[in-house]
Write a protein that holds these residues in place. Structure first.
Motif, mmCIF file in Angstrom:
data_model
loop_
_atom_site.group_PDB
_atom_site.id
_atom_site.type_symbol
_atom_site.label_atom_id
_atom_site.label_comp_id
_atom_site.label_asym_id
_atom_site.label_seq_id
_atom_site.Cartn_x
_atom_site.Cartn_y
_atom_site.Cartn_z
ATOM 1 N N ALA A 253 0.848 -1.189 0.000
ATOM 2 C CA ALA A 253 0.000 0.000 0.000
ATOM 3 C C ALA A 253 0.880 1.234 0.000
ATOM 4 N N GLY A 254 0.522 2.203 -0.836
ATOM 5 C CA GLY A 254 1.290 3.430 -0.932
ATOM 6 C C GLY A 254 0.634 4.386 -1.893
ATOM 7 N N VAL A 255 1.443 5.197 -2.540
ATOM 8 C CA VAL A 255 0.915 6.197 -3.459
ATOM 9 C C VAL A 255 1.706 6.171 -4.753
ATOM 10 N N THR A 256 1.109 6.787 -5.767
ATOM 11 C CA THR A 256 1.778 6.970 -7.044
ATOM 12 C C THR A 256 1.719 8.435 -7.400
ATOM 13 N N ASP A 257 2.481 8.828 -8.399
ATOM 14 C CA ASP A 257 2.449 10.211 -8.862
ATOM 15 C C ASP A 257 1.327 10.333 -9.873
ATOM 16 N N SER A 394 11.262 -3.363 -0.115
ATOM 17 C CA SER A 394 11.596 -4.209 1.032
ATOM 18 C C SER A 394 10.421 -4.263 2.004
ATOM 19 N N PRO A 395 10.304 -5.358 2.767
ATOM 20 C CA PRO A 395 9.215 -5.454 3.751
ATOM 21 C C PRO A 395 9.209 -4.276 4.707
ATOM 22 N N SER A 396 8.021 -3.756 4.991
ATOM 23 C CA SER A 396 7.851 -2.644 5.934
ATOM 24 C C SER A 396 6.463 -2.760 6.530
ATOM 25 N N PRO A 397 6.349 -2.956 7.845
ATOM 26 C CA PRO A 397 5.027 -3.156 8.448
ATOM 27 C C PRO A 397 4.158 -1.904 8.443
ATOM 28 N N ARG A 398 4.778 -0.725 8.257
ATOM 29 C CA ARG A 398 4.035 0.527 8.263
ATOM 30 C C ARG A 398 4.348 1.336 7.010
ATOM 31 N N PHE A 399 3.453 2.235 6.655
ATOM 32 C CA PHE A 399 3.697 3.184 5.582
ATOM 33 C C PHE A 399 4.461 4.361 6.182
#
Length: 458
Positions: A253-257, A394-399
């Motif tokens: 989960a994240g964002v794009t431009d 890479s794995p990251s439990p938080r944004f």
């Protein structure tokens, strides 16, 4: 009540063919039916190559108002499978699919062929067998014989292809249904099919398979998220165990431009808004795209979707060698919400979405309450972030993103002004003012009007 001597106890319950065909195709639309046929080619590639590269493998699709054709060089259908399973309506319990395959229910190819038209031919060359099956659906449906089998028109059990003759399958459907012929004559149908192919068969193309539609190769959809030293997408991975059967789950989960203007009330100016939302894959086959419904938490744990969230992207990959555990429906166009696997991960999907939405809300707050770039640490960090393919995250439990800058509360004697104007007029004013900041355009035009019409403050 006693049974009469010699009376038959048999009650007829066999299906009528036309009723069966009508019900079989009722719940699938045209493009998903075609995608089912591509699924078969991808599963053939998996049988042929396993987890190796698909370089050199190809699926070709051609459509017009007269006929539909799909062909591949993905290994073909072995004669034994054709005789015992491939053309049966439903998968026998004794038949196990290829691990990690897309096909599951044993209806995709037959349903697609009936959906398209009244006459079809399947010609398949496997390792050492070759067969041709031609079916006139109207004639077959009129037969009252309870035997529902088809008859092969050509069989070669000692096939030895000459030269570089490919092993693969060709399917031609003619005498198309009227609505199918109308749709195939439309360039919009071709465009929509190309869009669906690039979305839903991304993984096969990434591994080297070429999918060609109307003579032009399809470009695969490549999921990416913005990442930098200070912006890091959420990436969680875990294994669910259904008894002794593992199901692997990855959530990004994240964002794009996404581009477009800063303001949120001009949705028509957001060029990529339709791509916002959640994407769910099962065994690398896209199940749902850009979902912004309660299925993935929108309006239920998350806000109802609004253009200010247009940069949101979420990706869920659910993989298992036991494809009966995957949460897809028979048409692979929706999620089975009663699936135990889906119930276990749906809360995680909502939680991941909340983290990104909180950040986007803070970006909006920065824009509304500050004017200087240095006072917008989150927006500036997103500007510096670059798109990264999911496999490089890479794995990251938080944004992760920078902490918002503390903003003094708006004074009670202040008022916020917000309005919309035509884009070409705004661009002309912004150019005259030599600024790209929407807030500065508003502030300076207000100051100009105030000086001209009201006068300086006392």
């Amino acid at each position: 009540m006693t049974e009469q001597s010699g009376a038959s106890t048999r009650v007829e319950a066999s299906p009528e063919k036309r009723f069966f065909i009508g019900m079989l195709v009722k719940d699938i639309e045209l493009l998903p039916a075609i995608l089912d046929l591509v699924d078969n080619s991808v599963d053939g590639a998996r049988r042929l190559r396993g987890d190796d590269s698909y370089d050199g493998l190809e699926v070709k699709i051609s459509i017009n108002a007269e006929r539909f054709e799909i062909s591949d060089n993905c290994g073909g259908i072995p004669l034994g499978i054709a005789r015992e399973y491939a053309f049966r309506f439903g998968r026998p319990q004794t038949v196990k699919g290829t691990p990690g395959s897309v096909g599951l229910f044993g209806v995709g190819m037959k349903r697609a062929l009936f959906k398209l038209g009244n006459y079809f031919t399947v010609d398949s060359r496997a390792e050492n067998t070759h067969f041709t099956l031609s079916v006139d659906v109207d004639e077959w449906a009129q037969e009252i014989d309870p035997d529902w089998s088809f008859s092969l028109s050509h069989v070669d059990e000692n096939f030895n292809p000459e030269g570089n003759q490919p092993r693969g399958t060709q399917i031609i459907v003619s005498d198309l249904h009227d609505t199918v012929a109308e749709d195939f004559a439309s360039s919009q149908t071709v465009g929509n099919l190309r869009y669906q192919l690039r979305l839903r068969h991304r993984a096969a193309m990434d591994r080297g398979m070429r999918i060609v539609l109307q003579g032009e190769a399809v470009t695969p959809f490549t999921p990416q998220l913005q990442q930098s030293d200070t912006v890091r997408p959420l990436f969680r991975e875990r294994t669910l165990n259904e008894g002794d059967k593992p199901v692997n789950v990855k959530i990004y989960a994240g964002v794009t431009d996404a581009g477009g203007p800063e303001e949120d009330d001009q949705a028509e100016l957001f060029p990529r808004e339709r791509d916002a939302g959640w994407y769910v894959f099962c065994n690398n086959r896209l199940l749902i795209a850009a979902d912004r419904t309660v299925l993935t938490g929108w309006g239920d744990g998350l806000p109802v979707y609004h253009p200010q969230y247009r940069r949101f992207r979420g990706y869920v990959f659910i993989d298992s060698a036991y494809n009966e555990l995957l949460p897809w429906n028979t048409t692979k166009t929706g999620v089975d919400q009663d699936s135990r696997v889906w119930r276990k991960i749906s809360t995680e999907i909502k939680d991941a979405g909340v983290e990104v939405i909180q950040m986007l809300n803070r970006v909006k707050s920065e824009r509304q309450n500050t004017e200087l770039p240095d006072e917008r640490p989150i927006a500036q960090a997103l500007t510096r972030a670059k798109p990264v393919r999911l496999g490089e995250i890479s794995p990251s439990p938080r944004f992760a993103y920078p902490a918002p800058k503390a903003v003094a509360s708006v004074r009670p004697n202040m008022r916020k002004i917000q309005y919309s104007v035509e884009k070409h007029r705004y661009d002309a004013v912004a150019e005259a003012l030599n600024t790209t900041l929407v807030a500065e355009v508003g502030r300076r035009t207000f100051e100009f009007f105030y000086r001209k019409q009201v006068g300086d403050d006392e």
